[in-house]
Design a protein around this motif. Structure first.
Motif, PDB file in Angstrom:
ATOM      1  N   GLU A 192      68.473  13.195  38.760  1.00 43.15           N
ATOM      2  CA  GLU A 192      67.796  14.032  39.733  1.00 43.15           C
ATOM      3  C   GLU A 192      66.977  13.202  40.689  1.00 43.15           C
ATOM      4  OE1 GLU A 192      67.428  17.350  36.301  1.00 43.15           O
ATOM      5  OE2 GLU A 192      65.644  16.787  37.422  1.00 43.15           O
ATOM      6  N   SER A 246      69.273  11.842  43.133  1.00 48.55           N
ATOM      7  CA  SER A 246      69.702  12.794  44.157  1.00 48.55           C
ATOM      8  C   SER A 246      68.579  13.066  45.137  1.00 48.55           C
ATOM      9  CB  SER A 246      70.195  14.082  43.504  1.00 48.55           C
ATOM     10  OG  SER A 246      69.119  14.790  42.947  1.00 48.55           O
ATOM     11  N   ASN A 302      69.336  10.632  53.429  1.00 51.31           N
ATOM     12  CA  ASN A 302      70.092  11.367  54.445  1.00 51.31           C
ATOM     13  C   ASN A 302      69.176  11.912  55.528  1.00 51.31           C
ATOM     14  OD1 ASN A 302      72.598  10.987  53.325  1.00 51.31           O
ATOM     15  ND2 ASN A 302      72.470  12.792  52.027  1.00 51.31           N
ATOM     16  N   ASP A 329      69.049  11.044  59.496  1.00 47.47           N
ATOM     17  CA  ASP A 329      69.075  12.010  60.586  1.00 47.47           C
ATOM     18  C   ASP A 329      67.921  11.766  61.545  1.00 47.47           C
ATOM     19  OD1 ASP A 329      70.203  14.763  58.476  1.00 47.47           O
ATOM     20  OD2 ASP A 329      71.262  13.126  59.485  1.00 47.47           O
ATOM     21  N   VAL A 330      66.795  11.442  60.989  1.00 47.71           N
ATOM     22  CA  VAL A 330      65.656  11.171  61.875  1.00 47.71           C
ATOM     23  C   VAL A 330      65.959   9.957  62.738  1.00 47.71           C
ATOM     24  CG1 VAL A 330      63.268  10.402  61.922  1.00 47.71           C
ATOM     25  CG2 VAL A 330      63.952  12.218  60.361  1.00 47.71           C
ATOM     26  N   CYS A 348      68.761   9.009  63.746  1.00 47.00           N
ATOM     27  CA  CYS A 348      69.758   9.312  64.766  1.00 47.00           C
ATOM     28  C   CYS A 348      69.152   9.980  65.976  1.00 47.00           C
ATOM     29  CB  CYS A 348      70.823  10.256  64.188  1.00 47.00           C
ATOM     30  SG  CYS A 348      71.988   9.406  63.146  1.00 47.00           S
ATOM     31  N   ASN A 349      67.986  10.488  65.810  1.00 46.46           N
ATOM     32  CA  ASN A 349      67.367  11.179  66.926  1.00 46.46           C
ATOM     33  C   ASN A 349      66.922  10.144  67.946  1.00 46.46           C
ATOM     34  OD1 ASN A 349      65.722  12.632  68.651  1.00 46.46           O
ATOM     35  ND2 ASN A 349      65.014  13.970  67.011  1.00 46.46           N
ATOM     36  N   PRO A 350      67.475  10.210  69.138  1.00 43.60           N
ATOM     37  CA  PRO A 350      67.139   9.169  70.106  1.00 43.60           C
ATOM     38  C   PRO A 350      65.674   9.195  70.514  1.00 43.60           C
ATOM     39  CG  PRO A 350      68.375  10.911  71.164  1.00 43.60           C
ATOM     40  CD  PRO A 350      68.398  11.200  69.699  1.00 43.60           C
ATOM     41  N   PHE A 351      65.035  10.302  70.256  1.00 41.68           N
ATOM     42  CA  PHE A 351      63.636  10.382  70.640  1.00 41.68           C
ATOM     43  C   PHE A 351      62.716   9.772  69.607  1.00 41.68           C
ATOM     44  CE2 PHE A 351      64.423  12.714  74.346  1.00 41.68           C
ATOM     45  CZ  PHE A 351      65.480  13.555  74.085  1.00 41.68           C
ATOM     46  N   ASN A 394      61.489   6.537  67.887  1.00 44.33           N
ATOM     47  CA  ASN A 394      61.519   5.083  67.999  1.00 44.33           C
ATOM     48  C   ASN A 394      61.364   4.474  66.622  1.00 44.33           C
ATOM     49  OD1 ASN A 394      61.608   5.138  70.844  1.00 44.33           O
ATOM     50  ND2 ASN A 394      59.404   5.537  70.875  1.00 44.33           N
ATOM     51  N   SER A 446      57.711  13.867  63.776  1.00 42.34           N
ATOM     52  CA  SER A 446      58.307  14.827  64.688  1.00 42.34           C
ATOM     53  C   SER A 446      59.433  15.622  64.071  1.00 42.34           C
ATOM     54  CB  SER A 446      58.852  14.082  65.891  1.00 42.34           C
ATOM     55  OG  SER A 446      59.863  13.189  65.451  1.00 42.34           O
ATOM     56  N   SER A 447      59.837  15.224  62.922  1.00 37.75           N
ATOM     57  CA  SER A 447      61.038  15.856  62.411  1.00 37.75           C
ATOM     58  C   SER A 447      60.700  16.979  61.448  1.00 37.75           C
ATOM     59  CB  SER A 447      61.900  14.816  61.710  1.00 37.75           C
ATOM     60  OG  SER A 447      62.921  15.457  61.004  1.00 37.75           O
ATOM     61  N   ARG A 448      60.961  18.166  61.898  1.00 36.64           N
ATOM     62  CA  ARG A 448      60.669  19.272  61.007  1.00 36.64           C
ATOM     63  C   ARG A 448      61.648  19.315  59.855  1.00 36.64           C
ATOM     64  NH1 ARG A 448      59.632  24.076  65.381  1.00 36.64           N
ATOM     65  NH2 ARG A 448      58.656  22.755  66.929  1.00 36.64           N
ATOM     66  N   ALA A 449      62.829  18.898  60.142  1.00 40.37           N
ATOM     67  CA  ALA A 449      63.823  18.925  59.067  1.00 40.37           C
ATOM     68  C   ALA A 449      63.404  17.996  57.945  1.00 40.37           C
ATOM     69  CB  ALA A 449      65.183  18.502  59.618  1.00 40.37           C
ATOM     70  N   PHE A 450      62.886  16.846  58.344  1.00 39.71           N
ATOM     71  CA  PHE A 450      62.459  15.899  57.332  1.00 39.71           C
ATOM     72  C   PHE A 450      61.299  16.487  56.538  1.00 39.71           C
ATOM     73  CE2 PHE A 450      62.709  11.626  55.816  1.00 39.71           C
ATOM     74  CZ  PHE A 450      61.424  11.300  55.385  1.00 39.71           C
TER      75      PHE A 450
END
Lengths: 140, 769
Positions: free
Chosen positions: A95, A98, A105, A109-110, A112-115, A117, A124-128
């Motif tokens: 666990e 995982s 992951n 994704d963060v 990959c966000n060009p905004f 740095n 800034s990442s709400r998903a994170f």
């Protein structure tokens, strides 16, 4: 369920650190800080053998009386440190793995966000954030 | 206060409005926020509103209790009717219409001159906070979740009062000028697309900011007319001010502006609460976005790299944080680049944001990028049957975010399951090595029987034989088939058997040997698709794999054996050989031709399988085949030559003929069989479509054309029957294999599910800690 999750940059400064709100959050920060030594130790130990095949998941870095600290390092020397409560005996290694994978992951994704740095704090990442929230212990 | 007597309608209306305003359910409504908005929406002059508030006692109490609120509403109605405001008038004025609030519903009312003037008046008083110009599709965007219910009720309430207006349905035909004013309050027709009057955009700039502020209050409100934003994308001063206002208005300040904006937002919300998806992109906007996309990336199917997108959106002068969030929402496949759909979604969100609408937490459905390559490629083939399969690819992309591996995993499964879909497009990335494909191809080959009894038979045998002969070619062909459609490969196997075309078999055999040397060319890519993620260039994959995989090759050859090509050679009907030749060449020439094979098969069996599902394509292919046939009469060793010829022919015929195939023409048969095979599959199962389809059709058409005549000469009935029997058997085999594969996949998925549930169970106890 983690008690504290931290993302440390290559230069060993925190990109993201978050703990469950308790009275003494600073101790988590301190634990993460001290665990960096252990991480470096593990990296260097493994690195000599096989750099390419070094596994990302470092496992239990060190246990304390109340908590266990797990580590994970990416190929770009970004470290993820997770502190879990020792009373969560049911938390298995799989666990934890995982959870680190999910962290990785989301971190990707963060990235990959060009905004974003690289080297900035991850704020800034709400998903994170939501992903980390899902991993943290629910403080009832 | 004197007692207030309300009619039933009024009672209901008022109570709805009260509950709408009473967001905290405290039975007391503070004299700010929604109440003010509501009063603003009543389109009454400021002083009148103040007077009303005073009269009803709210100023004394400092808040609106239910009775105060009702009194206030009644006074609003009084004022709107033109009666002087008196405390006594509450009860004395008879048959007072329900107070009208300029919401979407009121748009119609607002149309009326009276309200019109009051609107303008109000606008003035609202200092431009008026909601954004109507028609901005605010209405249609309305569905703010939290507003949806309440506004709707109030709207409904108002409807009886104002028969003209229905919030969600303000007539789209309201005059443009109206829009200017009425939109503000009412947010325009629900149906009005954002495309609303362009000329109004600039005047609305201000109103826009006002409305945006208002909108800001109602986060999630329909995106502000993107139109304005578009126009002023580069120069954002107005929007920046808007944005600054935004935070201010978000707080519940009891400023006029807030109220006004709230009112407008309310109205807008009401209007939009209903049906229209607030995030829908109108055609105009879409076109604008596409043009902007082109300025960065001329290829509409290509990607915009992250850095370019960053620069572009930075020009909008939104804060980086928000841009980052917008990116997070719109980069659906999390690949760091924007496809056209993603770009449009991002642009739309930027526009919305600039107009004051809050960003959603999740990407709205209307902004979701189409599932893509998989689907597109699948669609290419026009395979209706494949829908089921293509669905899975579609599902795969969403799972991409979580983990690419999972996505990849789905691909192989998908490929396996949907033979036809595979045909259609070059397909999803295949994580697994070609082995899977090889297997699939085998499957297809064997299974394709049923798909196209006629065409496959004819084509396949030749193809199969060729494939078997040529390891590399086989691999390739299979690879292609896989890419194109597993069916094609399967069809190969089935064909030979079914058709019993000795000739074809013969040809295939002969053809294969020389072909062994040449590696099968990759199946032509139907279209230039994304280089990343969703679309996997099977061609490349196969090309690579073909070279590398012997296993795959091996896989194919076994499929071939069933076709007793050599044995058939002696026996075969004369015409068969011809057909076979045609087929063989046809198929062998290029993978594209493979799809045509089914046509072939169909062709030969046309007469027999009149009822069989012969695609039009197949017919076309059949036609092609005949042409091919005549050309290629030569026997096998010349298969390669034939291949070339067929290739050329096919190319002529097929619009989508792939240049690769052409080049392959000289190469072995493997490629050609593929298209044919695919065709076979498609017939039975899905309609694989696409380029190969076209190719196939062309070839098949030719073949079919030639074939029909031939069988007849032979006494086709018997042969046809035998062929069909064989085909059916092969089809059965293929289907059985497919079934087993699907079962396997099902098991895997169930296992995963079980493991997930176990994990969930384990984690659940902790959730209570």
């Amino acid at each position: 369920m983690a008690v504290c999750v931290a993302v440390i940059a290559k230069e060993n400064y925190p990109l993201y650190i978050r703990s469950i709100p308790t009275e003494n959050e600073l101790k988590f920060h301190y634990m993460v800080h001290t665990s960096l030594d252990v991480v470096d130790e593990k990296i260097s130990a493994m690195g000599k053998a096989l750099v390419d095949q070094r596994e990302l998941y470092l496992g239990l870095l060190y246990p304390t009386e109340d908590y266990k600290v797990y580590g994970y390092v990416t190929n770009s020397k970004v470290k993820f440190v997770m502190v879990v409560d020792s009373s969560n005996t049911a938390l298995r290694d799989n666990e934890i793995r995982s959870m680190f994978r999910k962290l990785h992951n989301s971190y990707t994704d963060v990235m990959c966000n060009p905004f974003y740095n690289p080297g900035d704090r991850i704020q800034s990442s709400r998903a994170f954030d939501s992903m980390v929230t899902s991993m943290m212990i629910q403080v009832c | 206060m004197e007692g207030l007597t309300l009619s039933d309608a009024e009672q209901k209306y008022y109570s709805d409005l009260f509950s709408y305003c009473d967001i905290e359910s405290t039975k007391k409504v503070a004299a700010n926020g929604r109440v003010l908005e509501l009063f603003r929406a009543a389109q009454l002059p400021n002083d009148v509103v103040l007077q009303i508030m005073e009269l009803c006692g709210a100023t004394r109490l400092g808040y609106f209790g239910r009775s105060q609120f009702y009194i206030a509403l009644k006074l609003v109605a009084v004022a709107q009717s033109g009666f002087p405001l008196r405390v006594e008038s509450i009860n004395t004025v008879k048959d007072l219409p329900l107070p009208r609030f300029v919401a979407s519903k009121n748009e119609q009312e607002s149309r009326h001159a009276a309200s019109y003037s009051s609107d303008s008046e109000n606008q003035g008083s609202y200092s431009g906070v008026i909601p954004p110009p109507p028609g901005r599709g605010q209405v249609k965007k309305g569905s703010v979740s939290h507003d949806a219910v309440q506004p709707r009720t109030s709207a409904d309430q108002q409807e009886p009062a104002s028969p003209v207006v229905s919030p969600q349905q303000s007539p789209p035909t309201s005059p443009h000028t109206w829009r200017k004013h009425s939109r503000h309050p009412s947010g325009g027709n629900s149906e009005r697309p954002l495309a609303g009057p362009g000329p109004f955009w600039s005047p609305f700039g201000e109103a826009q900011s006002g409305s945006s502020a208002g909108d800001a209050v109602w986060s999630g409100h329909s995106p502000p007319p993107p139109q304005e934003t578009w126009v002023s994308f580069a120069d954002t001063p107005p929007t920046s001010t808007l944005l600054t206002m935004h935070p201010a208005s978000v707080q519940d300040q009891t400023t006029v502006r807030t109220v006004a904006s709230a009112t407008t937002a309310n109205e807008i919300r009401r209007q939009s609460s209903s049906y229209d998806d607030p995030w829908k992109i109108t055609d105009e906007q879409r076109q604008y976005y596409v043009n902007q996309f082109k300025t960065i990336q001329p290829d509409l199917n290509g990607f915009i790299p992250g850095s370019a997108a960053k620069e572009f959106f930075t020009k909008s002068k939104l804060p980086i944080l928000e841009l980052s969030h917008i990116w997070e929402l719109s980069d659906f496949d999390k690949d760091g680049a924007l496809t056209l759909d993603e770009f449009c979604a991002a642009f739309h969100l930027v526009v919305a944001r600039k107009n004051g609408y809050d960003l959603p937490e999740k990407l709205p459905e209307s902004l979701m990028p189409k599932l893509i390559d998989l689907e597109d490629s699948a669609d290419v083939g026009d395979q209706p049957g494949e829908v089921g399969y293509s669905g899975s690819p579609a599902e795969a992309p969403p799972s991409k975010s979580p983990s690419m591996p999972s996505l990849n995993q789905t691909w192989p499964e998908l490929n396996q399951s949907s033979e036809d879909t595979a045909i259609v497009h070059p397909v999803p990335i295949r994580m697994t090595p070609s082995k899977i494909h090889m297997q699939e191809m085998e499957l297809k080959r064997t299974g394709s029987d049923h798909t196209n009894p006629t065409s496959p038979l004819l084509v396949k045998p030749s193809d199969l034989s060729e494939e078997s002969k040529i390891n590399s070619s086989v691999k390739f062909a299979s690879g292609n088939t896989v890419a194109d459609g597993y069916s094609s490969s399967d069809s190969f196997t089935s064909d030979p058997e079914q058709i019993g075309n000795n000739v074809t078999h013969q040809r295939s055999h002969s053809g294969t040997s020389p072909d062994n040397t040449a590696p099968p060319p990759p199946p032509p890519r139907p279209q230039p698709s994304h280089s990343r993620s969703s679309s996997l260039d099977m061609n490349r994959t196969f090309a690579v794999t073909t070279g590398q995989q012997q296993a795959g090759v091996v896989a194919h050859p076994p499929a071939v054996p069933p076709r007793p090509q050599p044995s058939q050679a002696p026996g075969p009907v004369v015409h068969r050989p011809v057909d076979a030749d045609g087929l063989i060449t046809h198929t062998s020439t290029s993978p594209q031709q493979i799809p045509e094979q089914p046509n072939f098969a169909d062709f030969s069996q046309f007469e027999v399988f009149a009822a069989s599902n012969v695609n039009e394509e197949q017919d076309d292919e059949a036609e092609k085949h005949p042409e091919v046939l005549p050309v290629e009469k030569a026997s096998d060793p010349a298969s390669s030559l034939r291949v070339a010829k067929t290739d050329s022919k096919i190319e002529e015929k097929t619009a989508a003929s792939v240049p690769a195939n052409v080049s392959k023409g000289t190469t072995p048969l493997a490629p050609p069989p593929k298209p044919v095979r695919r065709r076979l599959k498609s017939e039975d199962e899905l309609r694989p479509e696409v380029d190969e389809h076209t190719q196939k059709t062309g070839v098949l058409a030719a073949v079919l054309a030639s074939q029909p005549s031939i069988p007849r000469s032979v006494g086709k009935d018997k042969k046809a029957i035998q062929a069909s029997i064989r085909r059916n058997k092969e089809t059965n085999t293929v289907l059985a294999r497919l079934n087993s594969e699907l079962q396997q996949q099902l098991k895997d998925v169930l296992e995963e599910r079980i493991s997930l549930e176990v994990q969930l169970e384990q984690l659940r106890p902790f959730s209570h800690l």
